[in-house]
Write an enzyme that holds these catalytic residues in place. Structure first.
Site, PDB file in Angstrom:
ATOM      1  N   HIS A 111       0.943  -1.204  -0.077  1.00 19.45           N
ATOM      2  CA  HIS A 111      -0.215   0.220  -0.095  1.00 19.45           C
ATOM      3  C   HIS A 111       1.054   1.343   0.020  1.00 19.45           C
ATOM      4  O   HIS A 111       2.014   1.021   0.626  1.00 19.45           O
ATOM      5  CB  HIS A 111      -0.959   0.003   1.222  1.00 19.45           C
ATOM      6  CG  HIS A 111      -2.203   0.882   1.056  1.00 19.45           C
ATOM      7  ND1 HIS A 111      -1.815   2.348   1.440  1.00 19.45           N
ATOM      8  CD2 HIS A 111      -3.432   0.752   0.711  1.00 19.45           C
ATOM      9  CE1 HIS A 111      -3.205   2.678   0.979  1.00 19.45           C
ATOM     10  NE2 HIS A 111      -4.042   1.954   0.785  1.00 19.45           N
ATOM     11  N   ASP A 131      -8.040  -5.155  -0.219  1.00 21.23           N
ATOM     12  CA  ASP A 131      -8.268  -6.184  -1.236  1.00 21.23           C
ATOM     13  C   ASP A 131      -7.905  -7.625  -1.023  1.00 21.23           C
ATOM     14  O   ASP A 131      -8.263  -8.547  -1.666  1.00 21.23           O
ATOM     15  CB  ASP A 131      -7.684  -5.668  -2.622  1.00 21.23           C
ATOM     16  CG  ASP A 131      -8.286  -4.290  -2.825  1.00 21.23           C
ATOM     17  OD1 ASP A 131      -7.485  -3.247  -2.994  1.00 21.23           O
ATOM     18  OD2 ASP A 131      -9.559  -4.316  -2.952  1.00 21.23           O
TER      19      ASP A 131
HETATM   20  C1  SDX Z   1      -6.158   0.008  -2.914  1.00 19.95           C
HETATM   21  O1  SDX Z   1      -4.613   4.386  -2.122  1.00 19.95           O
HETATM   22  C2  SDX Z   1      -5.275   3.998  -1.487  1.00 19.95           C
HETATM   23  O2  SDX Z   1      -5.882   4.382  -0.526  1.00 19.95           O
HETATM   24  C3  SDX Z   1      -6.070   2.805  -2.349  1.00 19.95           C
HETATM   25  C4  SDX Z   1      -6.841   1.959  -1.282  1.00 19.95           C
HETATM   26  C5  SDX Z   1      -8.185   2.492  -1.148  1.00 19.95           C
HETATM   27  O3  SDX Z   1      -9.020   2.361  -0.275  1.00 19.95           O
HETATM   28  O4  SDX Z   1      -8.389   3.721  -2.062  1.00 19.95           O
HETATM   29  O5  SDX Z   1      -6.537   1.668  -0.272  1.00 19.95           O
HETATM   30  C6  SDX Z   1      -7.121   0.681  -2.309  1.00 19.95           C
HETATM   31  O6  SDX Z   1      -5.841   0.485  -3.876  1.00 19.95           O
HETATM   32  C7  SDX Z   1      -5.175  -0.744  -2.164  1.00 19.95           C
HETATM   33  C8  SDX Z   1      -4.038  -1.276  -2.852  1.00 19.95           C
HETATM   34  C9  SDX Z   1      -4.614  -2.604  -3.964  1.00 19.95           C
HETATM   35  N1  SDX Z   1      -3.496  -2.887  -4.784  1.00 19.95           N
HETATM   36  C10 SDX Z   1      -2.979  -4.088  -4.722  1.00 19.95           C
HETATM   37  O7  SDX Z   1      -2.987  -5.046  -4.019  1.00 19.95           O
HETATM   38  C11 SDX Z   1      -1.981  -4.631  -5.995  1.00 19.95           C
HETATM   39  C12 SDX Z   1      -0.707  -5.039  -5.545  1.00 19.95           C
HETATM   40  N2  SDX Z   1       0.099  -3.757  -4.657  1.00 19.95           N
HETATM   41  C13 SDX Z   1       1.001  -3.010  -5.445  1.00 19.95           C
HETATM   42  O8  SDX Z   1       0.654  -2.830  -6.768  1.00 19.95           O
HETATM   43  C14 SDX Z   1       1.456  -1.817  -4.435  1.00 19.95           C
HETATM   44  O9  SDX Z   1       1.734  -2.191  -3.451  1.00 19.95           O
HETATM   45  C15 SDX Z   1       0.554  -0.477  -4.562  1.00 19.95           C
HETATM   46  C16 SDX Z   1       0.544  -0.078  -5.750  1.00 19.95           C
HETATM   47  C17 SDX Z   1      -0.703  -0.701  -3.753  1.00 19.95           C
HETATM   48  C18 SDX Z   1       1.452   0.605  -3.940  1.00 19.95           C
HETATM   49  O10 SDX Z   1       2.390   1.080  -4.621  1.00 19.95           O
HETATM   50  P1  SDX Z   1       3.709   1.748  -4.330  1.00 19.95           P
HETATM   51  O11 SDX Z   1       3.585   2.637  -2.825  1.00 19.95           O
HETATM   52  O12 SDX Z   1       3.897   2.835  -5.403  1.00 19.95           O
HETATM   53  O13 SDX Z   1       4.547   0.876  -3.967  1.00 19.95           O
HETATM   54  P2  SDX Z   1       5.912   0.469  -4.909  1.00 19.95           P
HETATM   55  O14 SDX Z   1       5.234   0.113  -6.129  1.00 19.95           O
HETATM   56  O15 SDX Z   1       6.668   1.710  -4.852  1.00 19.95           O
HETATM   57  O16 SDX Z   1       6.501  -0.510  -4.353  1.00 19.95           O
HETATM   58  C19 SDX Z   1       7.553  -0.345  -3.403  1.00 19.95           C
HETATM   59  C20 SDX Z   1       8.141  -1.672  -3.476  1.00 19.95           C
HETATM   60  C21 SDX Z   1       8.764  -1.932  -5.161  1.00 19.95           C
HETATM   61  O17 SDX Z   1      10.003  -2.700  -4.944  1.00 19.95           O
HETATM   62  P3  SDX Z   1      11.436  -1.935  -5.296  1.00 19.95           P
HETATM   63  O18 SDX Z   1      11.340  -1.431  -6.684  1.00 19.95           O
HETATM   64  O19 SDX Z   1      11.350  -1.038  -4.136  1.00 19.95           O
HETATM   65  O20 SDX Z   1      12.377  -3.072  -5.275  1.00 19.95           O
HETATM   66  O21 SDX Z   1       7.605  -2.892  -3.182  1.00 19.95           O
HETATM   67  C22 SDX Z   1       7.530  -3.734  -4.266  1.00 19.95           C
HETATM   68  C23 SDX Z   1       7.597  -2.845  -5.449  1.00 19.95           C
HETATM   69  O22 SDX Z   1       8.131  -3.671  -6.646  1.00 19.95           O
HETATM   70  N3  SDX Z   1       6.137  -4.075  -4.083  1.00 19.95           N
HETATM   71  C24 SDX Z   1       5.390  -5.313  -4.374  1.00 19.95           C
HETATM   72  C25 SDX Z   1       4.039  -5.184  -4.197  1.00 19.95           C
HETATM   73  N4  SDX Z   1       3.554  -3.729  -3.868  1.00 19.95           N
HETATM   74  C26 SDX Z   1       4.890  -3.431  -3.803  1.00 19.95           C
HETATM   75  N5  SDX Z   1       6.013  -6.290  -4.555  1.00 19.95           N
HETATM   76  C27 SDX Z   1       5.187  -7.527  -4.766  1.00 19.95           C
HETATM   77  N6  SDX Z   1       4.029  -7.494  -4.499  1.00 19.95           N
HETATM   78  C28 SDX Z   1       3.368  -6.424  -4.273  1.00 19.95           C
HETATM   79  N7  SDX Z   1       1.932  -6.307  -4.059  1.00 19.95           N
END
Ligand code: SDX
Length: 435
Positions: free
Chosen positions: A311, A369
């Site tokens: 998140h 989710d």
């Molecule tokens: C919702 O914003 C809100 O409030 C949203 C929400 C709401 O109520 O409106 O809470 C609802 O959208 C919840 C999130 C649902 N999405 C998912 O579950 C999809 C999987 N999660 C990710 O795609 C990700 O965690 C996000 C999009 C939710 C957050 O993205 P960020 O904060 O931009 O995180 P990032 O992409 O910068 O990741 C940081 C690191 C990265 O690794 P490095 O590049 O530093 O090596 O963490 C890794 C990412 O690759 N990472 C994950 C991951 N999420 C982040 N690796 C594996 N699996 C994951 N789910």
């Protein structure tokens, strides 16, 4: 904004005599913000924050999140208490108006919403224009955006009465639109809303009833659905809410703004994640295959994410995920589903991930989710309808945030700037002179 003890931050550009003192503004809770509205005029520079991870886009009194502590408050009330003791329509009143309603206010608000549940009969024909296998979010985008074509008499966003009635219309009609999108996808007749039922009960009724026989919604399932709607109602300045605010800042009508929010919520990184979690669990299939999947997630080249994990704000457990996990268990108990392979698989996947340094180091925990799809499936809702359910709930938050923005006297059109790294200015080259 708390004017007392704001203080200031001084920014200076190394190697120059340029510096600027910028106000430090303190809210009621959460980190203070540097007011950079005079930054460009003072220092001739912009800030750079793709994804707005460190940017406060607005002042708001609606929802507060503490990502480290795993705290979520709607108008100051903890989500855990609202999920336990409140109802979705009471939470809708709270988010819109700032206070919990008294008995008379609650009755009037609920009556007002339930009197707007029906759609104009001509809107039925909008559904027939879609393929039967259209994704319900495509239908929601189209039909909600089209609503503005039916209310020409109340589209003045600066008229409080127009804002009030359109809030009722949007909150009331979303369940009908979502349920009709589902019925259309399975070739069953639309069920008209029943205003004698509760909000969540009516949604499940319109999804599951058929004209050929009576249908009674299981009250435990209706309560579970109502709680899921509460948990998804609002969440500060998330991507879809920011989309609604940006669209609304141009003066677009509320139906167009909510349609934009629906489009933004659809993405798998946002509201589309609940559907993606079920696809992921089905793809993993069995506990024995979890290690192989986790290995793929760790392999950057796979671009595979652990859906339902991580998140932008919560770097600890999403408080909503805990409540949904508990509710999921209660629903499975109520349905007598002793062993639900998906739930067991999700629990095992969570256990493994939460003990794996890769996820611990990146502070990746289950978000709202991760379990919501399992409970929606247990409620009989098909996967392609999961994000539509999220949209029904979040409409309350979108409308509340849109209303707050429109009523903010300092509100102006949103217009971010950029860091330009393209080609410097150059002259046009006639076709015959190009290589
Ligand atoms: C919702 O914003 C809100 O409030 C949203 C929400 C709401 O109520 O409106 O809470 C609802 O959208 C919840 C999130 C649902 N999405 C998912 O579950 C999809 C999987 N999660 C990710 O795609 C990700 O965690 C996000 C999009 C939710 C957050 O993205 P960020 O904060 O931009 O995180 P990032 O992409 O910068 O990741 C940081 C690191 C990265 O690794 P490095 O590049 O530093 O090596 O963490 C890794 C990412 O690759 N990472 C994950 C991951 N999420 C982040 N690796 C594996 N699996 C994951 N789910």
């Amino acid at each position: 904004m708390n004017e007392k003890g704001n203080g200031s931050v001084t920014l200076s550009i190394a190697g120059t005599n340029k510096s600027a003192s910028l106000p430090l503004l303190h809210g009621t809770m959460g980190p203070p913000v540097i007011d950079i509205r005079e930054l460009y005029s003072s220092l001739g520079v912009f800030t750079f924050d793709p994804g707005y991870a460190a940017t406060a886009s607005c002042e708001s009194k609606i929802t507060y999140i503490d990502g480290e502590a795993g705290i979520l408050l709607y108008r100051g009330y903890p989500i855990e208490q609202l999920a336990e003791h409140s109802s979705f329509l009471e939470v809708a009143y709270l988010l819109l108006n700032g206070e919990l309603p008294n008995k008379a206010e609650k009755a009037e608000f609920e009556g007002g919403v339930m009197r707007h549940t029906m759609l104009h009969e001509q809107i039925r024909s909008f559904f027939n224009g879609f393929r039967r296998d259209a994704h319900p979010m495509a239908v929601l985008c189209g039909v909600v955006g089209a609503l503005s074509a039916f209310y020409h008499d109340t589209l003045d966003i600066n008229n409080p009465e127009h804002r009030r009635i359109n809030a009722f219309r949007l909150i009331a009609k979303m369940p009908t639109i979502a349920a009709w999108a589902y019925k259309y996808s399975i070739g069953q007749p639309f069920m008209y809303p029943r205003n004698d039922l509760g909000y969540a009960e009516n949604l499940l009724y319109m999804m599951n009833a058929v004209p050929a026989e009576p249908y009674k919604v299981n009250p435990v399932l209706a309560r579970a659905m109502d709680r899921i709607l509460i948990l998804h109602a609002d969440h500060e300045q998330n991507a879809s809410t920011s989309t609604v605010r940006l669209a609304g800042s141009t003066g677009a009508n509320p139906f167009a703004c909510i349609a934009a929010g629906i489009a933004s919520l659809w993405g798998p990184a946002h509201g589309g994640a609940n559907e993606a979690v079920l696809k992921m669990l089905s793809e993993i299939g069995h506990k024995d295959r979890i290690p192989e999947f986790i290995a793929r997630v760790k392999d950057k080249n796979s671009h595979q994410r652990l859906m339902g994990f991580g998140h932008r704000v919560y770097k600890n457990y999403d408080p909503r995920a805990k409540i949904i996990q508990r509710t999921c268990y209660e629903v499975l108990e109520e349905l007598g589903i002793k062993d639900n392979p998906l739930f067991d698989l999700a629990m095992e996947l969570e256990r493994i991930a939460l003990n794996d340094d890769y996820f611990i180091s990146k502070k990746l925990y289950p978000n709202v989710d991760f379990y919501s799809g399992i409970i929606l499936k247990a409620l009989g809702i098909p996967e392609h309808m999961f994000t539509a359910m999220f949209a029904v709930a979040r409409t309350v938050g979108w409308v509340s945030q849109w209303k707050e923005m429109i009523e903010d006297p300092s509100q102006r059109i949103g217009r971010p700037r950029q860091l330009y790294t393209g080609t410097p200015q150059r002259d046009y080259v006639p076709l015959e002179q190009r290589g």
